[in-house]
Every structure is written in structure tokens, then in C-alpha cells.
Scaffold this motif. Structure first.
Motif, PDB file in Angstrom:
ATOM      1  N   GLY A  14     -10.770  -4.150  12.530  1.00 36.71           N
ATOM      2  CA  GLY A  14     -10.214  -4.705  11.316  1.00 36.71           C
ATOM      3  C   GLY A  14      -9.190  -3.843  10.623  1.00 36.71           C
ATOM      4  N   TYR A  15      -8.355  -3.137  11.370  1.00 35.53           N
ATOM      5  CA  TYR A  15      -7.277  -2.385  10.737  1.00 35.53           C
ATOM      6  C   TYR A  15      -6.053  -2.371  11.641  1.00 35.53           C
ATOM      7  CZ  TYR A  15      -8.222   1.674  13.747  1.00 35.53           C
ATOM      8  OH  TYR A  15      -8.380   2.506  14.814  1.00 35.53           O
ATOM      9  N   VAL A  16      -4.930  -2.008  11.026  1.00 32.47           N
ATOM     10  CA  VAL A  16      -3.684  -1.851  11.750  1.00 32.47           C
ATOM     11  C   VAL A  16      -2.995  -0.604  11.189  1.00 32.47           C
ATOM     12  CG1 VAL A  16      -2.339  -3.348  10.206  1.00 32.47           C
ATOM     13  CG2 VAL A  16      -1.588  -3.023  12.554  1.00 32.47           C
ATOM     14  N   VAL A  17      -2.344   0.148  12.056  1.00 35.10           N
ATOM     15  CA  VAL A  17      -1.583   1.324  11.634  1.00 35.10           C
ATOM     16  C   VAL A  17      -0.112   0.963  11.742  1.00 35.10           C
ATOM     17  CG1 VAL A  17      -1.039   3.736  12.124  1.00 35.10           C
ATOM     18  CG2 VAL A  17      -3.393   2.912  12.349  1.00 35.10           C
ATOM     19  N   GLU A  18       0.628   1.233  10.682  1.00 39.87           N
ATOM     20  CA  GLU A  18       2.022   0.806  10.603  1.00 39.87           C
ATOM     21  C   GLU A  18       2.882   1.908  10.001  1.00 39.87           C
ATOM     22  OE1 GLU A  18       4.434  -2.964   8.618  1.00 39.87           O
ATOM     23  OE2 GLU A  18       2.348  -2.631   8.119  1.00 39.87           O
ATOM     24  N   ILE A 105       9.043   9.849  -5.233  1.00 36.87           N
ATOM     25  CA  ILE A 105       9.785  11.109  -5.132  1.00 36.87           C
ATOM     26  C   ILE A 105      10.118  11.525  -6.552  1.00 36.87           C
ATOM     27  CG2 ILE A 105      12.022  12.124  -4.559  1.00 36.87           C
ATOM     28  CD1 ILE A 105      11.961  10.792  -1.942  1.00 36.87           C
ATOM     29  N   THR A 106       9.860  12.785  -6.868  1.00 32.00           N
ATOM     30  CA  THR A 106      10.192  13.342  -8.176  1.00 32.00           C
ATOM     31  C   THR A 106      11.171  14.483  -7.966  1.00 32.00           C
ATOM     32  OG1 THR A 106       7.980  12.791  -8.981  1.00 32.00           O
ATOM     33  CG2 THR A 106       9.262  14.359 -10.289  1.00 32.00           C
ATOM     34  N   THR A 107      12.223  14.516  -8.783  1.00 33.64           N
ATOM     35  CA  THR A 107      13.214  15.591  -8.679  1.00 33.64           C
ATOM     36  C   THR A 107      12.825  16.746  -9.594  1.00 33.64           C
ATOM     37  OG1 THR A 107      14.577  14.619 -10.422  1.00 33.64           O
ATOM     38  CG2 THR A 107      15.108  13.998  -8.147  1.00 33.64           C
ATOM     39  N   SER A 108      13.234  17.921  -9.182  1.00 35.34           N
ATOM     40  CA  SER A 108      13.113  19.108 -10.031  1.00 35.34           C
ATOM     41  C   SER A 108      14.303  20.005  -9.700  1.00 35.34           C
ATOM     42  CB  SER A 108      11.781  19.834  -9.796  1.00 35.34           C
ATOM     43  OG  SER A 108      11.638  20.212  -8.451  1.00 35.34           O
ATOM     44  N   GLY A 109      14.512  21.025 -10.486  1.00 33.96           N
ATOM     45  CA  GLY A 109      15.656  21.896 -10.233  1.00 33.96           C
ATOM     46  C   GLY A 109      16.954  21.239 -10.659  1.00 33.96           C
ATOM     47  N   GLY A 110      18.020  21.456  -9.868  1.00 36.13           N
ATOM     48  CA  GLY A 110      19.347  20.935 -10.189  1.00 36.13           C
ATOM     49  C   GLY A 110      19.491  19.448  -9.949  1.00 36.13           C
ATOM     50  N   ALA A 111      20.655  18.921 -10.325  1.00 37.43           N
ATOM     51  CA  ALA A 111      20.945  17.492 -10.171  1.00 37.43           C
ATOM     52  C   ALA A 111      20.976  17.111  -8.702  1.00 37.43           C
ATOM     53  CB  ALA A 111      22.282  17.167 -10.830  1.00 37.43           C
ATOM     54  N   ALA A 112      20.464  15.911  -8.405  1.00 39.00           N
ATOM     55  CA  ALA A 112      20.395  15.406  -7.029  1.00 39.00           C
ATOM     56  C   ALA A 112      21.391  14.267  -6.843  1.00 39.00           C
ATOM     57  CB  ALA A 112      18.983  14.924  -6.716  1.00 39.00           C
ATOM     58  N   THR A 113      22.216  14.385  -5.797  1.00 42.61           N
ATOM     59  CA  THR A 113      23.172  13.335  -5.465  1.00 42.61           C
ATOM     60  C   THR A 113      23.122  13.092  -3.967  1.00 42.61           C
ATOM     61  OG1 THR A 113      24.624  14.005  -7.272  1.00 42.61           O
ATOM     62  CG2 THR A 113      25.591  12.626  -5.554  1.00 42.61           C
ATOM     63  N   GLY A 114      22.725  11.878  -3.565  1.00 44.73           N
ATOM     64  CA  GLY A 114      22.681  11.529  -2.154  1.00 44.73           C
ATOM     65  C   GLY A 114      21.435  10.738  -1.808  1.00 44.73           C
ATOM     66  N   ALA A 115      21.340  10.363  -0.533  1.00 43.88           N
ATOM     67  CA  ALA A 115      20.262   9.483  -0.064  1.00 43.88           C
ATOM     68  C   ALA A 115      19.070  10.262   0.460  1.00 43.88           C
ATOM     69  CB  ALA A 115      20.791   8.557   1.029  1.00 43.88           C
ATOM     70  N   VAL A 116      17.882   9.725   0.189  1.00 42.99           N
ATOM     71  CA  VAL A 116      16.633  10.241   0.749  1.00 42.99           C
ATOM     72  C   VAL A 116      15.873   9.072   1.360  1.00 42.99           C
ATOM     73  CG1 VAL A 116      16.438  12.182  -0.851  1.00 42.99           C
ATOM     74  CG2 VAL A 116      15.355  10.025  -1.412  1.00 42.99           C
ATOM     75  N   THR A 117      15.187   9.326   2.460  1.00 45.68           N
ATOM     76  CA  THR A 117      14.357   8.315   3.109  1.00 45.68           C
ATOM     77  C   THR A 117      12.947   8.855   3.228  1.00 45.68           C
ATOM     78  OG1 THR A 117      16.222   7.444   4.368  1.00 45.68           O
ATOM     79  CG2 THR A 117      14.019   6.920   5.192  1.00 45.68           C
ATOM     80  N   VAL A 118      11.989   8.066   2.802  1.00 48.41           N
ATOM     81  CA  VAL A 118      10.577   8.407   2.925  1.00 48.41           C
ATOM     82  C   VAL A 118       9.990   7.595   4.068  1.00 48.41           C
ATOM     83  CG1 VAL A 118       8.319   8.241   1.801  1.00 48.41           C
ATOM     84  CG2 VAL A 118      10.298   9.029   0.515  1.00 48.41           C
ATOM     85  N   ASN A 119       9.283   8.258   4.971  1.00 48.41           N
ATOM     86  CA  ASN A 119       8.569   7.602   6.066  1.00 48.41           C
ATOM     87  C   ASN A 119       7.084   7.800   5.853  1.00 48.41           C
ATOM     88  OD1 ASN A 119      10.747   6.696   7.905  1.00 48.41           O
ATOM     89  ND2 ASN A 119      11.243   8.874   7.864  1.00 48.41           N
ATOM     90  N   LEU A 120       6.322   6.718   5.946  1.00 45.99           N
ATOM     91  CA  LEU A 120       4.874   6.764   5.761  1.00 45.99           C
ATOM     92  C   LEU A 120       4.184   6.108   6.949  1.00 45.99           C
ATOM     93  CD1 LEU A 120       4.759   5.512   2.055  1.00 45.99           C
ATOM     94  CD2 LEU A 120       4.636   7.894   2.836  1.00 45.99           C
ATOM     95  N   LEU A 121       3.110   6.724   7.396  1.00 47.17           N
ATOM     96  CA  LEU A 121       2.240   6.128   8.403  1.00 47.17           C
ATOM     97  C   LEU A 121       1.002   5.655   7.655  1.00 47.17           C
ATOM     98  CD1 LEU A 121       1.899   5.562  11.431  1.00 47.17           C
ATOM     99  CD2 LEU A 121       0.677   7.735  11.584  1.00 47.17           C
ATOM    100  N   ILE A 122       0.765   4.336   7.667  1.00 52.17           N
ATOM    101  CA  ILE A 122      -0.253   3.733   6.824  1.00 52.17           C
ATOM    102  C   ILE A 122      -1.281   2.999   7.660  1.00 52.17           C
ATOM    103  CG2 ILE A 122      -0.664   2.006   5.018  1.00 52.17           C
ATOM    104  CD1 ILE A 122       2.172   2.559   4.077  1.00 52.17           C
ATOM    105  N   LYS A 123      -2.549   3.182   7.301  1.00 52.24           N
ATOM    106  CA  LYS A 123      -3.637   2.419   7.917  1.00 52.24           C
ATOM    107  C   LYS A 123      -4.039   1.344   6.927  1.00 52.24           C
ATOM    108  CE  LYS A 123      -8.397   2.806   9.569  1.00 52.24           C
ATOM    109  NZ  LYS A 123      -9.538   3.726   9.741  1.00 52.24           N
ATOM    110  N   ARG A 124      -3.901   0.079   7.347  1.00 51.58           N
ATOM    111  CA  ARG A 124      -4.286  -1.053   6.512  1.00 51.58           C
ATOM    112  C   ARG A 124      -5.539  -1.683   7.070  1.00 51.58           C
ATOM    113  NH1 ARG A 124       1.645  -2.684   6.319  1.00 51.58           N
ATOM    114  NH2 ARG A 124       2.275  -1.847   4.326  1.00 51.58           N
ATOM    115  N   THR A 125      -6.539  -1.838   6.217  1.00 52.54           N
ATOM    116  CA  THR A 125      -7.777  -2.480   6.606  1.00 52.54           C
ATOM    117  C   THR A 125      -7.742  -3.909   6.085  1.00 52.54           C
ATOM    118  OG1 THR A 125      -8.900  -0.369   6.450  1.00 52.54           O
ATOM    119  CG2 THR A 125     -10.285  -2.320   6.465  1.00 52.54           C
ATOM    120  N   PHE A 126      -8.252  -4.837   6.874  1.00 52.33           N
ATOM    121  CA  PHE A 126      -8.262  -6.220   6.444  1.00 52.33           C
ATOM    122  C   PHE A 126      -9.587  -6.868   6.781  1.00 52.33           C
ATOM    123  CE2 PHE A 126      -6.110  -5.691  10.465  1.00 52.33           C
ATOM    124  CZ  PHE A 126      -6.752  -6.564  11.303  1.00 52.33           C
ATOM    125  N   ASP A 127      -9.891  -7.938   6.074  1.00 51.76           N
ATOM    126  CA  ASP A 127     -11.146  -8.664   6.274  1.00 51.76           C
ATOM    127  C   ASP A 127     -11.026  -9.674   7.385  1.00 51.76           C
ATOM    128  OD1 ASP A 127     -12.214  -7.280   4.145  1.00 51.76           O
ATOM    129  OD2 ASP A 127     -11.541  -8.784   2.714  1.00 51.76           O
TER     130      ASP A 127
END
Length: 127
Positions: A14-18, A105-127
Motif C-alpha cells: 500500500g505505498y509508492v515511492v516517487e 527554502i529559506t534564504t540567509s546571508g546576502g541577496a539571492a538571485t537565480g534559480a534553485v530546484t528542490v528534489n524530493l524522494l517521497i513515500k506515499r501510503t494509501f488505503d
């Protein structure tokens, strides 16, 4: 004669990893800017997380976390050069969510200019 069980874990347990990804472009934001990158649903477990970024500017730093711990996945990382930043925070063994939340994503330090990509590996449980 023995037979092999070719049923996937998703069917049996009953789960899938995505893998999911989300991109955000900063436009000179300074410290304390929060970009909500992914909405986590109750019961989902994040198994792995990473940030890929272009050079964001001198002194720009990023953290990846959630509403409980802003740097739970990736601690403050200098992003003045392009790079891939892997999960190194307190959620290193993954985190299962008891309620809906967002991965931010939270910035700290100096100013941020440009693109960021977040990749997540997620386990979803279902009924």
C-alpha cells in the motif's frame, strides 16, 4: 516447482515511492525569504532531499526544511557557486508527516538571485 512473486511493493504494502521536483527563481531576496517548494500531505514520508542551484550571488545561503525546522533537510549552505547540496540536517533518516506541511527554502546571508530546484524522494501510503 517454485514460483517467483513479481508483485510490486506498492501493490502488496500500500505505498509508492516517487521523485518530485520544484523550481523557484529568486530575484534579489535577502535573508529570511521563504519559498514554499512542495506541499507534504499527512502520512507522506520524505526519504531524501537535495537542492540544485545556480550561483545565487556573493554571501547567499540556503536552508531546506519545513515549518518545524527550517534547516531540517539541508543546513545553511553557501550558494555563491552552482552546486548540488544533499540532505545533511536532522531529518537525515527521513521524516514522516503527521499533518500537512510545506517543504521550504529559506534564504540567509546576502541577496539571492537565480534559480534553485528542490528534489524530493517521497513515500506515499494509501488505503
Amino acid at each position: 516447482m517454485a514460483t517467483q512473486d513479481n508483485t510490486t511493493n506498492a501493490v502488496k504494502d500500500g505505498y509508492v515511492v516517487e521523485n518530485v521536483s520544484s523550481t523557484f527563481t529568486f530575484a534579489g531576496e535577502g535573508a529570511g525569504e521563504v519559498a514554499q517548494m512542495y506541499t507534504v500531505k499527512k502520512g507522506e514520508k520524505i526519504l531524501d532531499a537535495s537542492i540544485y542551484t545556480v550561483a545565487l550571488g556573493s554571501g547567499a545561503q540556503l536552508e531546506l526544511g519545513d515549518g518545524t525546522d527550517p534547516n531540517g533537510y539541508v543546513t545553511a549552505t553557501t550558494a555563491n557557486t552552482a552546486g548540488l547540496f544533499r540532505m545533511n540536517g536532522v531529518y537525515g533518516a527521513g521524516k514522516e508527516y503527521a499533518a500537512d506541511d510545506t517543504v521550504d527554502i529559506t534564504t540567509s546571508g546576502g541577496a539571492a538571485t537565480g534559480a534553485v530546484t528542490v528534489n524530493l524522494l517521497i513515500k506515499r501510503t494509501f488505503d
